[in-house]
Design a protein around this motif. Structure first.
Motif, PDB file in Angstrom:
ATOM      1  N   PRO A 169      10.094   9.823  20.137  1.00 21.33           N
ATOM      2  CA  PRO A 169      11.283   9.621  19.291  1.00 21.33           C
ATOM      3  C   PRO A 169      11.402   8.163  18.899  1.00 21.33           C
ATOM      4  O   PRO A 169      10.911   7.276  19.595  1.00 21.33           O
ATOM      5  CB  PRO A 169      12.442  10.033  20.194  1.00 21.33           C
ATOM      6  CG  PRO A 169      11.919   9.894  21.578  1.00 21.33           C
ATOM      7  CD  PRO A 169      10.443  10.104  21.522  1.00 21.33           C
TER       8      PRO A 169
ATOM      9  N   TYR B   5      17.024   6.096  17.568  1.00 14.50           N
ATOM     10  CA  TYR B   5      17.452   7.479  17.861  1.00 14.50           C
ATOM     11  C   TYR B   5      17.807   7.585  19.340  1.00 14.50           C
ATOM     12  O   TYR B   5      18.849   8.112  19.716  1.00 14.50           O
ATOM     13  CB  TYR B   5      16.310   8.424  17.484  1.00 14.50           C
ATOM     14  CG  TYR B   5      16.599   9.876  17.804  1.00 14.50           C
ATOM     15  CD1 TYR B   5      16.061  10.470  18.942  1.00 14.50           C
ATOM     16  CD2 TYR B   5      17.395  10.670  16.955  1.00 14.50           C
ATOM     17  CE1 TYR B   5      16.318  11.801  19.226  1.00 14.50           C
ATOM     18  CE2 TYR B   5      17.652  11.994  17.251  1.00 14.50           C
ATOM     19  CZ  TYR B   5      17.103  12.546  18.387  1.00 14.50           C
ATOM     20  OH  TYR B   5      17.359  13.859  18.681  1.00 14.50           O
TER      21      TYR B   5
ATOM     22  N   GLN C 161      21.009   5.623  20.154  1.00 14.77           N
ATOM     23  CA  GLN C 161      22.200   6.326  19.707  1.00 14.77           C
ATOM     24  C   GLN C 161      22.654   7.359  20.732  1.00 14.77           C
ATOM     25  O   GLN C 161      23.810   7.425  21.113  1.00 14.77           O
ATOM     26  CB  GLN C 161      21.887   7.017  18.379  1.00 14.77           C
ATOM     27  CG  GLN C 161      23.124   7.377  17.581  1.00 14.77           C
ATOM     28  CD  GLN C 161      22.719   8.188  16.371  1.00 14.77           C
ATOM     29  OE1 GLN C 161      21.535   8.475  16.152  1.00 14.77           O
ATOM     30  NE2 GLN C 161      23.677   8.568  15.579  1.00 14.77           N
TER      31      GLN C 161
END
Lengths: 724, 178
Positions: free
Chosen positions: B16, B20, B23
């Motif tokens: 990932p 991301y 977050q």
């Protein structure tokens, strides 16, 4: 880590100090030297592990010294031992320092000095003559060092444990015993069921003999079978219960006793310091003394152990300073040069005995007599007739010293009274007698376990209390009628003591029922005897006491708490507090603190008798009581005025001539008071002149009688007329 | 087909992107804090006809009954006496006399063993109603006159007074050492 270091240093250096002293006496014992070398070596290693550099350095030099001593390259003399001891003390102090860097900074000079002196030891040429011993005041005194476990017979390993843990264990094991008791009672209670069951069986058997219809008989047989089976099961189960109960009792009892034993430490714990003390002190005074310690394995309660250090130290100091003579003096008397001090512990007749004896010059009785007269403690004629035992008692007085100068060593003779006091606090006592063939012997007697108290259990106002047996004088029961009164205070003539009601002292309600016999506990405090009246006696108990929560502070009249066999809490009363309160109560004239005869209700009228003559008060009191009134007394006008304002009186009988406030003034005050203005007042006086009578009636008395009129019914008549 | 499988595996093994991750990390962290802040457990009990709550961490035990031994020369109002708790004598106090004074006590069905910042007490209560979680949002300010409360909360249409440990401890101390 530091904690472990501390423990290590304490143990190792403690052993080191003991061995050093032994080394001094034994010369160059190789086993001792080896042990000493090892101790310093271990300390060095531990210091390196935790990174305490100065300690490592010091220990290193110590080790080197011992190695050199083993190879006989250096001298082992008193001066050297002084030096090593000095360094050892520093090591202990260092390990106890809260903030090491700060301690190092503050003691940098001392550290450097110790290091230098130790190094100097190694250099036989350079080492100077023994320097003056460093003043001990600059160092914290070494704490009690534990004696090596191996020396104590039977103790193989030791552990450090928080005292709280042991207390918790003690409480829980006590509770376990209480719970175990329930089991016994339960088993007992089942006997009733067992008997009912047998009766049931009996009933059914009887029924069997009767003629019954067939189906009823079948059912009866069934019932009998069930009953029989049931009975068998019950029997078996009861057996099992009893067996289990026996085992529970046995285990909980053993558990409890074992835990109690954990409170005990060997006597050696209290004397670790003494060897060092005697040695150092002896050197200071220039006297050669040997200390013998006996009974090191004798078990002593923890709490008592803490209190022993101070008295033992004081007694030894005294012996060294006053008792033991210098070597020269001793040899001139034909005594061995070396003085002998002995401390011995032993158990006997349920007590712990510790004797401290010396073979010195004993007490100078002549000087003692002189000092007593000088200090005005005893008139000269009496002093001459005092026996040795009586003279000896005086040395325990505060501020008493048979030396003219105050020495730093033994102080100003404040020692022995403090010793007696410290020991007294834990129920101990100390006596003194001459030792044979010469010298002095002090004998300390202490209870073996502090927390176990032999008590007389009593009931006061329906609640159970314990009274420590050791503090009680006597107990007795008397019939109500044998109690007389003196000055309004209940008095037991044959025992010559005043009585106070227990429930009054404790602020409890009076019981409704009153037994015809009174149960009285005789207490003694500072040469005064008192009798406290309780509801009944409940027998003796050995209580395991618990200190009460500190949040409660010192409870009035209570010392400690305890838990009874049935699990309920109880309180042990403080005899000193009780005695003090009794003294105060007895001084308070106004309190009606003696039970009225049975049948007396609150509707009896109350009369206040005010007179400064005790005879007159008694006569009037008895008269009035005979007439059916309750009587309080006051000793003068002021006292009477204070009393009458309580508003409890229906009548006042007052004299005129009294100190502090006379009768006229009293009457005037009463009349002026809005609440009391209509209170009936009779004046009774020796003065029988007309003007006195007039004056009396003028200030407001209702009647004026002369003391002569007591021989007829005039007084009684007047009283009745006024208040009925 | 093999390609598809390889693609699928690739898909699953794809890393990932950093922001991301970031977050989600923040979101999850915030949620956890919220969950912790939101509520606290209280032991709710009844004195006379009022309900009170003590933070559960302060309650050590709930017992059915013990014999209380009164102390001489003292009033039995707040400090009722001593009890035998597991072999150790503990102080028994009447919270009712402090919190609902003047009201008839009624039979105390339960005994609470509490630890107020080191001070242990045993206290009789009419009833112990178990542990309840109260959300911080639901707790309202008590009236200023309630010296020992630091909050009020509603439970089944009744108000529960949440007790303030420090204030209670101080008052008890004063009464005990008198």
């Amino acid at each position: 880590m530091m904690d472990l270091f501390r423990v290590e240093v304490e143990t190792q250096i403690g052993r080191l100090c003991d061995d050093l002293i032994r080394l001094e006496r034994s010369g160059n014992d190789p086993a001792l030297l080896e042990s000493l070398m090892r101790a310093s070596h271990s300390t060095k290693g531990a210091a390196r592990m935790v990174g305490v550099l100065p300690a490592e350095k010091l220990a290193h030099v110590m080790e080197d010294y011992f190695v050199a001593a083993q190879a006989s390259r250096v001298a082992v003399n008193a001066a050297a031992i002084d030096t090593v001891l000095f360094a050892a003390d520093l090591l202990i102090a260092m390990s106890k320092a809260e903030v090491l860097e700060k301690w190092e900074q503050e003691n940098a000079e001392t550290l450097a000095a110790a290091y230098e002196r130790l190094t100097a030891l190694m250099n036989p040429v350079a080492s100077p003559a023994a320097p003056a011993r460093p003043v001990a005041a600059s160092l914290p005194t070494p704490v009690t060092q534990p004696v090596t476990p191996a020396e104590i017979k039977g103790e193989s390993r030791t552990m450090r444990l928080a005292a709280d843990r042991l207390d918790a264990l003690l409480n829980l094991s006590g509770e376990a015993q209480v719970l175990g008791m329930w089991l016994t009672e339960f088993a007992q209670s089942l006997l009733e069921y067992k008997s009912k069951h047998a009766q049931l069986h009996g009933c059914l058997l009887q029924l069997e003999t009767k003629t019954l219809p067939a189906n009823a008989r079948v059912q009866l047989e069934q019932a009998l079978q069930l009953c029989s089976d049931g009975g068998r099961i019950l029997f078996e189960r009861l057996e099992a219960l009893n067996e289990h109960d026996r085992r529970v009792q046995s285990v909980t009892k053993q558990l409890f006793e074992e835990v109690l034993l954990t409170r005990m430490r060997p006597f050696s714990d209290a004397v670790g310091n003494l060897n060092r003390l005697v040695r150092d002190l002896g050197r200071d005074l220039g006297k050669e003394v040997e200390l013998q310690l006996q009974g090191l394995e004798v078990l002593v309660d923890r709490d008592i152990l803490e209190r022993l250090e101070s008295p033992l130290t004081q007694l030894l100091r005294n012996a060294l300073d006053h008792g033991i003579e210098t070597g020269l003096e001793r040899s001139s008397k034909g005594k061995p040069d070396q003085g002998n001090l002995r401390v011995q512990a032993r158990h006997s007749r349920g007590w712990l005995f510790i004797t401290v004896s010396d073979d010195g010059r004993g007490l100078d009785y002549a000087a003692l007599r002189e000092r007593l007269v000088e200090r005005n403690l005893c008139p000269p004629e009496v002093v001459e007739r005092l026996s040795q035992e009586e003279l000896i008692e005086f040395i325990f007085l505060p501020g008493f010293s048979s030396r003219t100068e105050v020495t730093e060593i033994s102080g100003r003779g404040v020692g022995l009274d403090l010793v007696r006091q410290t020991l007294g606090e834990v129920g101990g006592r100390v006596t003194c007698q001459p030792a044979s063939p010469y010298g002095l012997e002090f004998e300390i007697r202490l209870p073996i376990a502090l927390s176990i108290l032999q008590c007389l259990m009593v009931e006061i106002a329906g609640e159970v209390y314990g009274l420590p047996l050791a503090r009680l004088d006597r107990v007795f029961q008397v019939e109500h009628e044998r109690v007389t009164s003196v000055e309004g205070r209940p008095w037991l003539e044959e025992e010559n003591i005043a009585l106070v009601m227990g429930y009054n002292l404790l602020g409890l309600p009076a019981p409704e029922q009153r037994d015809p016999t009174l149960c009285i506990v005789g207490l003694r405090h500072n040469d005064q005897n008192f009798g406290m009246v309780v509801d009944r006696f409940l027998g003796k108990e050995k209580l395991v006491t618990q200190r009460l929560d500190s949040r409660l502070g010192k409870l009035q009249h209570v010392t400690v708490g305890a838990i009874l066999k049935d699990g309920t809490p109880t309180l042990v009363l403080d005899v000193d507090d009780l005695a003090r309160s009794m003294g105060r109560t007895l001084e308070d004239w106004r309190q009606e603190y003696f039970p009225r005869a049975a049948g007396g209700g609150d509707d009896r009228k109350r009369v206040l008798v005010v007179d400064d003559s005790i005879t007159v008060r008694e006569v009037e009191r008895n008269l009035l009581r005979g007439l059916g009134y309750d009587v309080d007394v006051a000793v003068d006008g002021m006292d009477g005025w204070n009393a009458v304002r309580s508003g409890r009186y229906s009548l006042v009988v007052s004299d005129i001539d009294m100190p502090r406030m006379d009768g006229f003034e009293l009457v005037r005050l009463i009349r002026a008071d809005p609440l009391l203005s209509s209170l009936p007042i009779i004046i009774v006086s020796y003065k029988d002149r007309e003007e006195d009578k007039v004056r009396g009636l003028e200030v407001g008395a209702d009647a004026y009688l002369t003391k002569a009129s007591f021989h007829d019914d005039k007084f009684a008549e007047t009283v009745r007329n006024l208040i009925g | 087909m093999i390609d598809e499988a390889a693609d699928a595996t690739d898909l699953f093994q794809r890393q990932p992107e950093l922001d991301y991750l970031e977050q989600w990390r923040t979101t999850l962290a915030a949620q956890a804090e919220q969950a912790v802040e939101e509520s606290q457990r209280y032991l709710v009990f009844r004195l006379a006809d009022q309900l009170f709550g003590l933070p559960s961490s302060l309650v050590i035990e709930v017992l059915s009954s013990l014999t209380v031994r009164a102390l001489p020369n003292r009033s039995k109002e707040v400090v009722q006496g001593l009890v035998n708790l597991h072999g150790r004598l503990q102080i028994c106090v009447s919270l009712a006399s402090l919190l609902v004074p003047g009201q008839p006590a009624g039979v105390a069905k339960r005994l609470l063993v509490v630890n107020l910042q080191g001070d242990h007490y045993v206290t009789p209560v009419q009833d112990a109603l178990g542990m309840h979680r109260f959300k911080a949002a639901d707790i309202i300010q008590p009236p200023a006159s309630a010296r020992h409360l630091n909050g009020l909360c509603s439970l089944n249409e009744q108000m529960v007074g949440l007790l303030d440990c420090s204030s209670l401890r101080n008052t008890l101390r004063r009464n005990v050492s008198r």
